[in-house]
Design a protein around this motif. Sequence first.
Motif, mmCIF file in Angstrom:
data_model
loop_
_atom_site.group_PDB
_atom_site.id
_atom_site.type_symbol
_atom_site.label_atom_id
_atom_site.label_comp_id
_atom_site.label_asym_id
_atom_site.label_seq_id
_atom_site.Cartn_x
_atom_site.Cartn_y
_atom_site.Cartn_z
ATOM 1 N N GLY A 55 0.855 -1.199 0.000
ATOM 2 C CA GLY A 55 0.000 0.000 0.000
ATOM 3 C C GLY A 55 0.879 1.234 0.000
ATOM 4 N N ILE A 71 0.241 -2.527 4.757
ATOM 5 C CA ILE A 71 -0.722 -1.424 4.925
ATOM 6 C C ILE A 71 -1.825 -1.485 3.871
ATOM 7 N N GLY A 72 -1.472 -1.901 2.669
ATOM 8 C CA GLY A 72 -2.424 -1.860 1.549
ATOM 9 C C GLY A 72 -3.636 -2.748 1.759
ATOM 10 N N VAL A 95 -1.368 -3.566 9.118
ATOM 11 C CA VAL A 95 -2.075 -2.309 9.393
ATOM 12 C C VAL A 95 -3.435 -2.308 8.693
ATOM 13 N N GLY A 96 -3.457 -2.846 7.478
ATOM 14 C CA GLY A 96 -4.692 -2.865 6.682
ATOM 15 C C GLY A 96 -5.815 -3.552 7.444
ATOM 16 N N ASN A 97 -6.966 -2.943 7.435
ATOM 17 C CA ASN A 97 -8.089 -3.436 8.247
ATOM 18 C C ASN A 97 -8.934 -4.488 7.533
ATOM 19 N N GLY A 112 -0.314 4.694 -0.785
ATOM 20 C CA GLY A 112 -1.460 5.170 -0.011
ATOM 21 C C GLY A 112 -1.095 6.300 0.945
ATOM 22 N N MET A 113 -2.109 6.757 1.664
ATOM 23 C CA MET A 113 -1.935 7.942 2.521
ATOM 24 C C MET A 113 -1.004 7.683 3.707
ATOM 25 N N ILE A 114 -1.158 6.522 4.345
ATOM 26 C CA ILE A 114 -0.317 6.235 5.517
ATOM 27 C C ILE A 114 1.143 6.126 5.080
ATOM 28 N N HIS A 165 -8.735 -4.291 16.949
ATOM 29 C CA HIS A 165 -8.660 -2.895 16.493
ATOM 30 C C HIS A 165 -10.019 -2.566 15.854
ATOM 31 N N SER A 195 -2.448 1.327 -8.663
ATOM 32 C CA SER A 195 -1.662 2.395 -8.040
ATOM 33 C C SER A 195 -0.215 2.418 -8.546
ATOM 34 N N LEU A 226 -1.558 -3.834 14.121
ATOM 35 C CA LEU A 226 -1.263 -2.515 14.718
ATOM 36 C C LEU A 226 -2.395 -2.027 15.607
ATOM 37 N N THR A 240 -1.354 7.554 12.259
ATOM 38 C CA THR A 240 -1.170 6.104 12.084
ATOM 39 C C THR A 240 0.285 5.813 11.743
ATOM 40 N N ILE A 247 -6.320 -10.737 0.143
ATOM 41 C CA ILE A 247 -5.047 -10.018 -0.044
ATOM 42 C C ILE A 247 -4.014 -10.548 0.953
ATOM 43 N N SER A 301 -0.802 -1.829 -5.810
ATOM 44 C CA SER A 301 -1.762 -2.574 -6.603
ATOM 45 C C SER A 301 -1.557 -2.152 -8.052
HETATM 46 N N1 NAD Z 1 -4.483 -0.455 12.291
HETATM 47 C C1 NAD Z 1 -4.636 0.846 12.345
HETATM 48 O O1 NAD Z 1 -4.415 1.477 13.384
HETATM 49 C C2 NAD Z 1 -5.072 1.614 11.130
HETATM 50 C C3 NAD Z 1 -5.212 3.012 11.196
HETATM 51 C C4 NAD Z 1 -5.592 3.694 10.035
HETATM 52 C C5 NAD Z 1 -5.849 2.995 8.852
HETATM 53 N N2 NAD Z 1 -5.738 1.640 8.855
HETATM 54 C C6 NAD Z 1 -5.982 0.867 7.635
HETATM 55 O O2 NAD Z 1 -4.836 0.972 6.792
HETATM 56 C C7 NAD Z 1 -5.212 0.713 5.446
HETATM 57 C C8 NAD Z 1 -4.567 1.719 4.515
HETATM 58 O O3 NAD Z 1 -4.981 3.016 4.843
HETATM 59 P P1 NAD Z 1 -4.578 4.263 3.900
HETATM 60 O O4 NAD Z 1 -5.205 5.464 4.519
HETATM 61 O O5 NAD Z 1 -3.129 4.287 3.602
HETATM 62 O O6 NAD Z 1 -5.407 3.852 2.592
HETATM 63 P P2 NAD Z 1 -5.226 4.345 1.082
HETATM 64 O O7 NAD Z 1 -6.491 3.955 0.390
HETATM 65 O O8 NAD Z 1 -4.738 5.749 1.014
HETATM 66 O O9 NAD Z 1 -4.026 3.423 0.545
HETATM 67 C C9 NAD Z 1 -4.143 2.061 0.372
HETATM 68 C C10 NAD Z 1 -3.242 1.701 -0.788
HETATM 69 O O10 NAD Z 1 -3.155 0.296 -0.853
HETATM 70 C C11 NAD Z 1 -3.180 -0.091 -2.201
HETATM 71 N N3 NAD Z 1 -3.588 -1.482 -2.298
HETATM 72 C C12 NAD Z 1 -4.830 -2.006 -2.350
HETATM 73 N N4 NAD Z 1 -4.756 -3.337 -2.456
HETATM 74 C C13 NAD Z 1 -3.457 -3.669 -2.450
HETATM 75 C C14 NAD Z 1 -2.747 -4.885 -2.537
HETATM 76 N N5 NAD Z 1 -3.380 -6.050 -2.684
HETATM 77 N N6 NAD Z 1 -1.398 -4.844 -2.492
HETATM 78 C C15 NAD Z 1 -0.740 -3.693 -2.368
HETATM 79 N N7 NAD Z 1 -1.362 -2.502 -2.288
HETATM 80 C C16 NAD Z 1 -2.692 -2.493 -2.336
HETATM 81 C C17 NAD Z 1 -4.157 0.884 -2.858
HETATM 82 O O11 NAD Z 1 -3.950 0.964 -4.246
HETATM 83 C C18 NAD Z 1 -3.766 2.180 -2.141
HETATM 84 O O12 NAD Z 1 -2.718 2.842 -2.821
HETATM 85 C C19 NAD Z 1 -6.733 0.690 5.448
HETATM 86 O O13 NAD Z 1 -7.166 -0.658 5.488
HETATM 87 C C20 NAD Z 1 -7.108 1.371 6.763
HETATM 88 O O14 NAD Z 1 -8.365 0.937 7.245
HETATM 89 C C21 NAD Z 1 -5.352 0.936 9.960
#
Ligand code: NAD
Length: 437
Positions: free
Chosen positions: A101, A177-178, A219-221, A104-106, A277, A136, A245, A332, A198, A133
């Motif tokens: 990921g 994270i993704g 991290v990914g939920n 992505g934003m994190i 979480h 992306s 996380l 995060t 995934i 992905s």
């Molecule tokens: N555990 C925690 O404390 C916590 C806190 C905040 C967010 N999160 C989770 O973290 C995740 C990511 O958040 P974000 O804000 O960066 O999201 P985001 O949508 O900005 O980024 C996610 C990225 O992952 C990519 N992606 C999707 N599927 C993928 C795969 N199979 N392989 C690789 N990359 C892939 C997407 O293209 C995107 O660029 C979300 O699931 C969110 O719920 C967890």
Amino acid sequence: MAVAELTPSYTKIHLHSSELSFLSTRLFNQRQCAFRPLPKTQHARISCSVAPNQVQVPIPVQTEDPKSKADCYGVFCLTYDLKAEEETRSWKKLINIAVSGAAGMISNHLLFKIASGEVFGPDQPIALKLLGSEKSFQALEGVAMELEDSLFPLLREVSIGIDPYEVFQDVEWALLIGAKPRGPGLERADLLDINGNIFAEQGKALNAVASRNVKVIVVGNPCNTNALICLKNAPNIPAKNFHALTRLDENRAKCQLALKAGVFYDKVSNMTIWGNHSTTQVPDFLNARINGLPVKDVIKDHKWLEEEFTVKVQKRGGVLIQKWGRSSAASTSVSIVDAIRSLVTPTPEGDWFSSGVYTNGNPYGIAEDIVFSMPCRSKGDGDYELVKDVMFDAFLRKKISKSEAELLAEKRCVAHLTGEGVAVCDLPDDTMLPGEM
Ligand SMILES: NC(=O)c1ccc[n+]([C@@H]2O[C@H](COP(=O)([O-])OP(=O)(O)OC[C@H]3O[C@@H](n4cnc5c(N)ncnc54)[C@H](O)[C@@H]3O)[C@@H](O)[C@H]2O)c1
């Protein structure tokens, strides 16, 4: 003889040793190419930047779609002599860190912290392996360009790719994270299935190609159950190495206690988040301390602790989304840094940190075979032990049971992804991710 059409982007070509000298001389003479033999193999990595439709070069090997492979990126394909620098600067051996990921934003916050040395220390050279992905991939190139332009001295390699089997090769840390965010109309059970797939695939890839002692932070939920799926698909990696996380929740809980007690947040210690979480998570004010004293001795308003504090922490993510219009990427990423640092530096005497870890052998009577946030201590070697001397009362037990029941239900719902038979989804409908309202 195959013909490789070099594109304006960077192309990776695998060669056997007999082909190396022919190709490297020819390409280097013709245009800007970086050529690097890969240690302990008969392969080399060559990356060239050329104008579109420039000369076609006869190459006696097959080529690969650049997007299907993890590839060194731009300036990071150039050679460096880390060994010589290690001798003069006492730098440590390069470590390989995968981040999924990555576009992505994190990750947009996290990658720059890791590359700066803030996470693993100022003497630790870093190789970043970025997994995105298909959708992306271009954004991933943008991320790599920003990393190039940041001139981080410790950042020695950056590669990008969409195939976890390529990207996870030899990684010592995997920050997963993704994931797909839960959008309107998407049931929690559907999200578990989509993201679970995934993490099943990424678990298999880690099992196949990562370092045998890779540390994985999911991290990914929904991160607890994703971590469970991941570890079940990676039987050759110790289950203990997988974390979900919950550090952001711990940090949020510390902040709320500090606010109520009127102290700075560094005075709050021994903060445990128990469980999932999600909105069933349990911020533990029974064992936490403020200025070394039990929280209940400092904050006399126990009704606030039981009713407002718990809910505030559980729903903090959702409130933040309402204000910001997006989820908490910056804090995060800070909490991921905290989580890693807690594993690579010794835990201060008497304190602990929270992490979602595999429950087998836990001393608290929590169901085995799930990933549950619990109090941990580390010697700073990447490993951890569960804290033994914690107290429970009826309130804490009841809250923990609810989160435990939720995780057991999530586990039943992903049985098809953990190799445990047919999935049965009977999720409690009153629980959500912290980011959901
Ligand atoms: N555990 C925690 O404390 C916590 C806190 C905040 C967010 N999160 C989770 O973290 C995740 C990511 O958040 P974000 O804000 O960066 O999201 P985001 O949508 O900005 O980024 C996610 C990225 O992952 C990519 N992606 C999707 N599927 C993928 C795969 N199979 N392989 C690789 N990359 C892939 C997407 O293209 C995107 O660029 C979300 O699931 C969110 O719920 C967890």
